[in-house]
Design a protein around this motif. Structure first.
Motif, mmCIF file in Angstrom:
data_model
loop_
_atom_site.group_PDB
_atom_site.id
_atom_site.type_symbol
_atom_site.label_atom_id
_atom_site.label_comp_id
_atom_site.label_asym_id
_atom_site.label_seq_id
_atom_site.Cartn_x
_atom_site.Cartn_y
_atom_site.Cartn_z
ATOM 1 N N ARG A 178 0.858 -1.196 0.000
ATOM 2 C CA ARG A 178 0.000 0.000 0.000
ATOM 3 C C ARG A 178 0.884 1.232 0.000
ATOM 4 O O ARG A 178 2.029 1.181 0.478
ATOM 5 C CB ARG A 178 -0.928 -0.003 1.232
ATOM 6 N N PHE A 220 -5.406 -5.128 -8.230
ATOM 7 C CA PHE A 220 -4.952 -4.133 -7.260
ATOM 8 C C PHE A 220 -3.533 -4.370 -6.776
ATOM 9 O O PHE A 220 -2.953 -3.534 -6.107
ATOM 10 C CB PHE A 220 -5.886 -4.130 -6.032
ATOM 11 N N GLN A 233 3.262 -16.478 -1.346
ATOM 12 C CA GLN A 233 2.320 -15.424 -1.715
ATOM 13 C C GLN A 233 0.955 -16.015 -2.046
ATOM 14 O O GLN A 233 -0.077 -15.411 -1.788
ATOM 15 C CB GLN A 233 2.848 -14.616 -2.902
ATOM 16 N N GLN A 291 -11.316 -10.367 -0.030
ATOM 17 C CA GLN A 291 -11.173 -9.015 -0.621
ATOM 18 C C GLN A 291 -12.489 -8.269 -0.805
ATOM 19 O O GLN A 291 -12.545 -7.071 -0.595
ATOM 20 C CB GLN A 291 -10.392 -9.028 -1.960
ATOM 21 N N ARG A 329 -10.211 -11.575 -9.230
ATOM 22 C CA ARG A 329 -9.943 -12.591 -8.205
ATOM 23 C C ARG A 329 -10.230 -14.005 -8.726
ATOM 24 O O ARG A 329 -9.830 -14.996 -8.140
ATOM 25 C CB ARG A 329 -10.782 -12.316 -6.954
ATOM 26 N N ASP A 376 -8.883 -11.101 4.569
ATOM 27 C CA ASP A 376 -8.456 -9.740 4.199
ATOM 28 C C ASP A 376 -9.556 -9.130 3.337
ATOM 29 O O ASP A 376 -10.110 -9.824 2.465
ATOM 30 C CB ASP A 376 -7.198 -9.769 3.312
ATOM 31 N N PHE A 418 -8.411 -3.024 4.647
ATOM 32 C CA PHE A 418 -7.523 -2.023 4.048
ATOM 33 C C PHE A 418 -8.323 -1.092 3.150
ATOM 34 O O PHE A 418 -9.227 -1.551 2.440
ATOM 35 C CB PHE A 418 -6.442 -2.695 3.181
ATOM 36 N N LYS A 419 -7.926 0.192 3.161
ATOM 37 C CA LYS A 419 -8.492 1.110 2.159
ATOM 38 C C LYS A 419 -7.735 0.876 0.859
ATOM 39 O O LYS A 419 -6.493 0.772 0.886
ATOM 40 C CB LYS A 419 -8.257 2.556 2.588
ATOM 41 N N SER A 434 -5.581 1.288 -2.246
ATOM 42 C CA SER A 434 -4.479 2.216 -2.470
ATOM 43 C C SER A 434 -3.917 1.952 -3.877
ATOM 44 O O SER A 434 -3.620 0.798 -4.214
ATOM 45 C CB SER A 434 -3.454 1.939 -1.365
HETATM 46 N N1 SAM Z 1 -1.348 -13.067 -1.642
HETATM 47 C C1 SAM Z 1 -2.466 -12.784 -0.785
HETATM 48 C C2 SAM Z 1 -3.790 -12.810 -1.583
HETATM 49 O O1 SAM Z 1 -4.006 -11.936 -2.421
HETATM 50 O O2 SAM Z 1 -4.613 -13.620 -1.315
HETATM 51 C C3 SAM Z 1 -2.331 -11.467 -0.040
HETATM 52 C C4 SAM Z 1 -1.009 -10.737 0.098
HETATM 53 S S1 SAM Z 1 -1.098 -8.973 0.344
HETATM 54 C C5 SAM Z 1 0.546 -8.735 0.738
HETATM 55 C C6 SAM Z 1 -1.993 -8.728 1.821
HETATM 56 C C7 SAM Z 1 -3.269 -7.965 1.659
HETATM 57 O O3 SAM Z 1 -3.030 -6.610 1.354
HETATM 58 C C8 SAM Z 1 -4.157 -8.431 0.540
HETATM 59 O O4 SAM Z 1 -4.850 -9.598 0.847
HETATM 60 C C9 SAM Z 1 -5.068 -7.254 0.326
HETATM 61 O O5 SAM Z 1 -6.190 -7.304 1.168
HETATM 62 C C10 SAM Z 1 -4.193 -6.071 0.733
HETATM 63 N N2 SAM Z 1 -3.786 -5.300 -0.448
HETATM 64 C C11 SAM Z 1 -3.019 -5.698 -1.486
HETATM 65 N N3 SAM Z 1 -2.918 -4.713 -2.406
HETATM 66 C C12 SAM Z 1 -3.645 -3.663 -1.942
HETATM 67 C C13 SAM Z 1 -3.931 -2.364 -2.445
HETATM 68 N N4 SAM Z 1 -3.486 -1.963 -3.626
HETATM 69 N N5 SAM Z 1 -4.702 -1.555 -1.689
HETATM 70 C C14 SAM Z 1 -5.184 -1.961 -0.487
HETATM 71 N N6 SAM Z 1 -4.947 -3.183 0.030
HETATM 72 C C15 SAM Z 1 -4.179 -4.025 -0.682
#
Ligand code: SAM
Length: 496
Positions: free
Chosen positions: A50, A166, A204, A282, A294, A320, A351-352, A354
């Motif tokens: 983010r 995203f 990941q 998500q 997704r 998440d 998370f918002k 980003s």
């Molecule tokens: N690989 C995992 C998956 O997608 O299932 C998640 C890894 S990521 C490092 C951890 C979390 O950060 C994600 O599941 C998502 O909710 C959040 N995230 C990733 N990109 C984002 C973005 N551009 N804006 C906000 N949240 C984000």
């Protein structure tokens, strides 16, 4: 001997990469400094998932310019995802940085530092090891007298082939590469022999694992139309069979697309798998899930997680969620809230949205205002806190098994001078154990009865049987609750 310090931002992968940097630097003759102020080499291991996380790095480097000026021979290293994302640009933008090193180039760090000390110029090394993937192993124990941490991470794959619109991870971590199952099992066996009780498999998209040597048999329950789907389940089965001393086997982060019938069956049959799974969803809106790329629908997510819960009664799920993805309407968000209720998540990282460089979603306008994102996030947390509170209070009076991870960090829960131990139940609830300060519980799986529920954790007492089974604290030696294995300074761990 030069002294180093590592500051870690971000997820478990980064925490684990920092452990490997510790090992690489120690083997090269560096010693760990008491803190950044005492260090000759300071490593910032960064996160870029983010924008806020990336901004943290930039303000930290700005702050460290003074630290650099105090002594000409001080070295500032930037590692991790921002390093990979920005490469040489970082050196041009921020003159205080001497070395930029990507996650796949950690083994080269001592060589890069050596070149610099001989008068070399600042350098960026951010090359993916596509042809011969390397999986560094963090050594389980630094000295024979020390005690190993009860929990450890083990990498099974790296990179990501999903293309969530995203997410910057495919850009910063590269394509998926898998570790041979023989190496994974050997690392876990060594950890368990040294005293580790719980291993978390890291990747990941950890459940898209496939054995590069093809050494795993097809797992029971694999669906006939997709013979390859069972490799992760087969890996779990092999670990359970080959390392019987392992108490708990967790994994993170899985993708719902790979929550397959063979994985569900593995959960039903393997006692070593705890009754908790973190499964990022998500969004609860099909329209948003499609735009996020997704590659599952809400109904598929619900059906797959329901199959898991039916196979393992009492299993809990956490997730998440991103709010304010481009085009997310109030109806879309209402669908997310209703999914949270329908699945009954017992934990949630929210998370918002980003905007991130190099991601497909950049093409979409970031049209949900910051205020609306903030308000939706608050409503989301309100919903999930209520679910967690009801779940935790429902556990009062029950008996649970807790793996004791260390001394309680949270004072003020009734313990005196940090005398409480804390750990996690099989479902990952945090439990603080009262009245056991005289006992050595580190690394033990103990039976407790739940006395009270806190906002995010449980207050517990040892059962009489557990008290009789554990040994009193020894005088001298390593202080219980303080694993001799270093504890890394984790800044801004954001979960997931
Ligand atoms: N690989 C995992 C998956 O997608 O299932 C998640 C890894 S990521 C490092 C951890 C979390 O950060 C994600 O599941 C998502 O909710 C959040 N995230 C990733 N990109 C984002 C973005 N551009 N804006 C906000 N949240 C984000």
């Amino acid at each position: 001997m030069p002294r180093y310090s590592i500051t870690t931002f971000g997820c478990q992968m980064n925490v684990h990469d920092s452990e490997r940097m510790h090992d690489v630097l120690r083997r090269a003759g560096y010693t760990e400094a008491g803190g950044p102020e005492e260090a000759d080499v300071l490593v910032l291991n960064t996160c870029s998932v983010r924008e806020k996380a990336e901004q943290k790095l930039r303000s930290e480097v700005g702050r460290l310019a003074r630290w650099k000026r105090e002594r000409a021979d001080r070295v500032l290293v930037v590692a991790g995802c921002v390093a990979q994302q920005e490469g040489e640009r970082l050196l041009k933008q921020m003159r205080a940085i001497d070395v930029v090193v990507g996650p796949d180039n950690i083994p080269e760090l001592p060589g890069l530092l050596g070149d610099l000390s001989l008068g070399g110029l600042p350098i960026a090394r951010t090359v993916f090891d596509l042809d011969a993937p390397r999986f560094l192993v963090a050594s389980p124990s630094p000295s024979p007298a020390s005690r190993v941490a009860p929990t450890a991470f083990v990498t099974v794959m790296k990179g990501c082939d999903e293309r969530c619109s995203f997410c910057i991870v495919p850009y910063t971590r590269g394509p998926e590469r898998y570790r041979p199952s023989d190496d994974i099992v050997a690392e876990i066996a060594a950890l368990v022999a040294a005293g580790t009780r719980e291993v978390t498999l890291l990747g990941q998209t950890v459940n898209s694992y496939s054995d590069p040597l093809g050494a795993l048999p097809r797992a029971p329950g694999a669906s006939a139309d997709d013979p390859d789907e069972s490799a992760f389940a087969a890996l779990l089965r092999r670990i359970a069979a080959d390392v019987p001393g392992l108490a708990r086997l967790r994994y993170t982060s899985p993708h719902p697309r790979h929550l397959t019938p063979s994985l569900v069956l593995a959960h039903a049959e393997l006692a070593v798998l705890p009754r908790h799974v973190h499964m990022p969803v998500q969004s609860g809106s099909d329209r948003v899930l499609r735009r996020m790329i997704r590659r599952y629908t809400r109904a598929e997510y619900v059906a797959r997680t329901r199959a898991l819960v039916e196979a393992v009664p009492g299993l809990t799920l956490s997730t998440d969620i991103i709010v304010g993805f481009p085009g997310e309407t109030e109806d879309d968000f209402a669908a997310t809230l209703s999914l949270v209720r329908e699945v009954g998540f017992k934990g949630l990282f929210g998370f918002k949205y980003s905007r991130r460089p190099h991601t497909p979603a950049l093409k979409l306008p970031d049209d949900v205002s910051e205020d609306v994102k903030g308000e939706r996030l608050a409503r989301l947390f309100e919903e999930s806190e209520a679910l967690l509170a009801a779940h935790l209070s429902g556990l009062v009076g029950t008996t649970q098994e807790v793996l004791v991870e260390g001394r309680d960090k949270e004072r003020g829960h009734g313990g005196v001078g940090g005398a409480l131990w804390s750990g996690r139940t099989g479902r990952h609830e945090i439990a603080h154990i009262e009245g056991a300060g005289e006992l050595d519980l580190l690394g033990e799986v103990v039976e407790v009865s739940i006395a009270r529920a806190n906002k995010h954790s449980l207050q517990a007492e040892l059962t009489e049987a557990a008290r009789a089974a554990v040994r009193p604290r020894q005088r001298g030696g390593v202080e219980p609750g303080r694993p001799a294995r270093r504890s890394l300074p984790v800044v801004a761990a954001e979960g997931g």
